[in-house]
Design an enzyme around this catalytic site. Structure first.
Site, PDB file in Angstrom:
ATOM      1  N   GLU A   1      -5.385  -8.299  -1.085  1.00  0.00           N
ATOM      2  CA  GLU A   1      -6.104  -8.108   0.185  1.00  0.00           C
ATOM      3  C   GLU A   1      -7.560  -7.800  -0.123  1.00  0.00           C
ATOM      4  O   GLU A   1      -7.843  -6.999  -1.019  1.00  0.00           O
ATOM      5  CB  GLU A   1      -5.539  -6.923   0.975  1.00  0.00           C
ATOM      6  CG  GLU A   1      -4.273  -7.198   1.702  1.00  0.00           C
ATOM      7  CD  GLU A   1      -3.820  -6.024   2.561  1.00  0.00           C
ATOM      8  OE1 GLU A   1      -4.671  -5.353   3.160  1.00  0.00           O
ATOM      9  OE2 GLU A   1      -2.601  -5.797   2.603  1.00  0.00           O
TER      10      GLU A   1
ATOM     11  N   GLU B   1       0.835  -1.215   0.000  1.00  0.00           N
ATOM     12  CA  GLU B   1       0.000   0.000   0.000  1.00  0.00           C
ATOM     13  C   GLU B   1       0.863   1.256   0.000  1.00  0.00           C
ATOM     14  O   GLU B   1       0.837   2.062   0.945  1.00  0.00           O
ATOM     15  CB  GLU B   1      -0.945   0.009   1.210  1.00  0.00           C
ATOM     16  CG  GLU B   1      -1.939  -1.136   1.168  1.00  0.00           C
ATOM     17  CD  GLU B   1      -3.046  -1.054   2.200  1.00  0.00           C
ATOM     18  OE1 GLU B   1      -4.118  -1.595   1.961  1.00  0.00           O
ATOM     19  OE2 GLU B   1      -2.825  -0.454   3.271  1.00  0.00           O
TER      20      GLU B   1
HETATM   21  C1  BGP Z   1      -4.457  -2.761   4.921  1.00  0.00           C
HETATM   22  C2  BGP Z   1      -3.138  -3.300   5.368  1.00  0.00           C
HETATM   23  C3  BGP Z   1      -3.177  -4.549   6.151  1.00  0.00           C
HETATM   24  C4  BGP Z   1      -4.445  -4.827   6.898  1.00  0.00           C
HETATM   25  C5  BGP Z   1      -5.693  -4.357   6.233  1.00  0.00           C
HETATM   26  C6  BGP Z   1      -6.938  -4.394   7.096  1.00  0.00           C
HETATM   27  O1  BGP Z   1      -4.383  -1.383   4.952  1.00  0.00           O
HETATM   28  O2  BGP Z   1      -2.291  -3.518   4.271  1.00  0.00           O
HETATM   29  O3  BGP Z   1      -2.002  -4.607   6.879  1.00  0.00           O
HETATM   30  O4  BGP Z   1      -4.360  -4.658   8.231  1.00  0.00           O
HETATM   31  O5  BGP Z   1      -5.569  -3.073   5.701  1.00  0.00           O
HETATM   32  O6  BGP Z   1      -6.966  -3.302   7.934  1.00  0.00           O
HETATM   33  P1  BGP Z   1      -7.258  -3.402   9.477  1.00  0.00           P
HETATM   34  O7  BGP Z   1      -6.278  -4.346  10.018  1.00  0.00           O
HETATM   35  O8  BGP Z   1      -7.091  -2.033   9.972  1.00  0.00           O
HETATM   36  O9  BGP Z   1      -8.655  -3.876   9.584  1.00  0.00           O
END
Ligand code: BGP
Length: 478
Positions: free
Chosen positions: A371, A179
């Site tokens: 993701e 990201e």
């Molecule tokens: C993205 C990241 C992850 C992950 C995901 C979900 O921004 O790359 O590392 O954590 O989001 O977010 P969260 O964990 O805040 O629910």
């Protein structure tokens, strides 16, 4: 036309959210270790509150994660049981170079990942490795200012050279920065940036981003030289912006927000800063110190694929008094047509198809959804057979709708898609909140927000469902 038989089904994690063992195996301290759970988390992630070492008052969830460091064999066996073809994980930079600027790597760190990759191959699972998923050794922040400093490019080159050499034949899918556009929102977490009072934060973020973009181009070059089989991808937090209404000003605002995110990928996938970015930097009086060599690197070493996270579409308006929402650190206008998760992230499966079409139209490179998923509160219940499970039908519904959407993008729109790795395939620490209660996994981990729990793993209902999805190559989604 169905998905190709080589389609890479799997799941995704990151070192800082699951490994734990933050002081074992010679590992050095990193920014991600000192981001606490609780009300101070946001300020630390944004770089406005300085915290470079743990104090006695806070709980730091990344230090322990879900102890993947000691459970990886069990976890990978369960991924194998679901039929994973790919497993996305990241390297903790400070396991390989505890300080970040050494010339010789830490053998124990290298061996740990080698073992993990070998374990994956035992089950026919291809590792997909994020080189940097938010982590930066603390020493690089203290001594150099993190990615604000051009020297980080050299340290990163050193890191990737070691990784590509050591894991040749074991890993062929690489992502340079997770990201990359997150640097604009959570700069300490994303790039180890700390700000002084009155400092021009925007300038510092773009300068740091430039260093990461050049480092990413170097990584692509080195990866291909060491092994022509290597495939290197960029990675963005994606989700198209919708105008709140057809007011031209809203449409224009949405275009601007898309540009803000796409700028990074434009550089990595097309090889140069787009005109709108050059104009923006000019207006801001920003000098990124771009050298002739930087320009050549960016031009010649573009990525092989474009990977992205997708949790939601986004929405924006220029009008006053319209409700707001937040999703994945991106503040925006609340879209009145969408429902939302328990954490307020709006849910929009068609938005995934829309986003994929935008990215594919723009770059004409294979995409990879690395993701996607639903963060939800799960309840562990007696499964009636002497163990426990979670009835996470809500997660199955979310994933089914998103799989249907990406299949339509592939089958009906002709988008090239390499694979799908839903986020947090095993429960892990939330990046935005530091909670364990925000769970994404097919596998439940007994651990709570304060760090209590046995760390035992349990299969959720979605475990068997996803196994069937993979076995049918996405045909059986019932
Ligand atoms: C993205 C990241 C992850 C992950 C995901 C979900 O921004 O790359 O590392 O954590 O989001 O977010 P969260 O964990 O805040 O629910």
């Amino acid at each position: 036309m169905a998905l190709s038989k080589d389609f890479l089904w799997g799941g995704a994690t990151a070192a800082n959210q699951c490994e734990g063992a933050y002081r074992e195996g010679g590992r050095g301290l990193a920014n991600v270790d000192v981001i606490p759970h609780g009300p101070d988390r946001q300020a630390v992630m944004r770089g406005t509150r300085r915290m470079l070492e743990p104090d006695g008052e806070h709980f730091y969830p990344a230090m322990y994660g879900i102890d993947f460091y000691h459970h990886y064999k069990e976890d990978i066996r369960m991924f194998g049981e679901m039929g994973f073809k790919v497993f996305r994980l990241s390297i903790a930079w400070s396991r390989i170079f505890p300080q970040g600027d050494e010339t010789e790597p830490n053998e124990e760190g290298l061996r740990f990942y080698e073992d993990v990759f070998r374990e994956c191959h035992k089950y026919g699972i291809e590792p997909l490795v994020t080189i940097t998923h938010f982590d930066c050794p603390i020493h690089l922040i203290e001594a150099y200012g993190g990615w604000k400093n051009r020297k980080l490019i050299d340290f990163y080159k050193n890191l990737v050279t070691i990784l590509f050499t050591r894991y040749k034949g074991l890993v062929k899918y690489w992502i340079t920065f997770n990201e990359i556009n997150m640097i604009l929102h959570l700069p300490f977490m994303g790039a180890g940036l700390l700000f002084e009072d009155g400092e021009d934060q925007t300038a510092a973020k773009y300068l740091s981003a430039h260093h990461e973009l050049v480092a990413s181009a170097w990584a692509t070059k080195i990866a291909h030289e060491i092994d022509p089989e290597n495939k290197v991808g960029c990675m963005m937090a994606a989700g198209d912006y919708y105008p709140y209404c057809s007011l031209p000003e809203d449409v224009w605002a949405a275009k601007g927000k898309d540009h803000e995110n796409l700028m990074f990928i434009d550089v990595q996938a097309r090889g140069y800063y787009p005109a709108y970015a050059r104009k923006q930097f000019e207006r801001m009086g920003l000098d990124l110190g771009i050298t002739e060599e930087d320009r050549r690197m960016l031009r010649e070493y573009t990525v092989d694929f474009v990977s992205f996270s997708y949790y939601s579409s986004r929405c924006i308006t220029t009008q006053e008094g319209v409700g707001e929402t937040i999703g994945n650190a991106f503040k925006g206008t609340r879209n009145p047509y969408l429902k939302a998760s328990e954490w307020g992230w709006q849910i929009d499966p068609l938005g995934l198809r829309i986003t994929m079409n935008s990215l594919y139209d723009r770059y004409q490179k294979p995409l990879f959804i690395v993701e996607n998923g639903l963060g939800a509160k799960d309840e562990l219940v007696d499964d009636g057979h002497g163990s426990y499970t979670v009835d996470d039908q809500y997660r199955i519904d979310y994933l089914r709708e998103h799989i249907q959407a990406f299949k339509q993008a592939v089958e009906e729109d002709g988008v090239e898609l390499l694979g799908y790795t839903p986020w947090g395939c095993i429960d892990l620490v939330s990046a935005s909140t530091g909670e364990m209660a925000k769970r994404y996994g097919f596998i439940y981990v007994d651990r709570d927000n304060q760090g209590n729990g046995s760390m035992k793993r349990y299969k959720k209902k979605s475990f068997e469902w996803y196994k069937k999805v993979i076995a049918s190559n996405g045909e059986d989604l019932a």
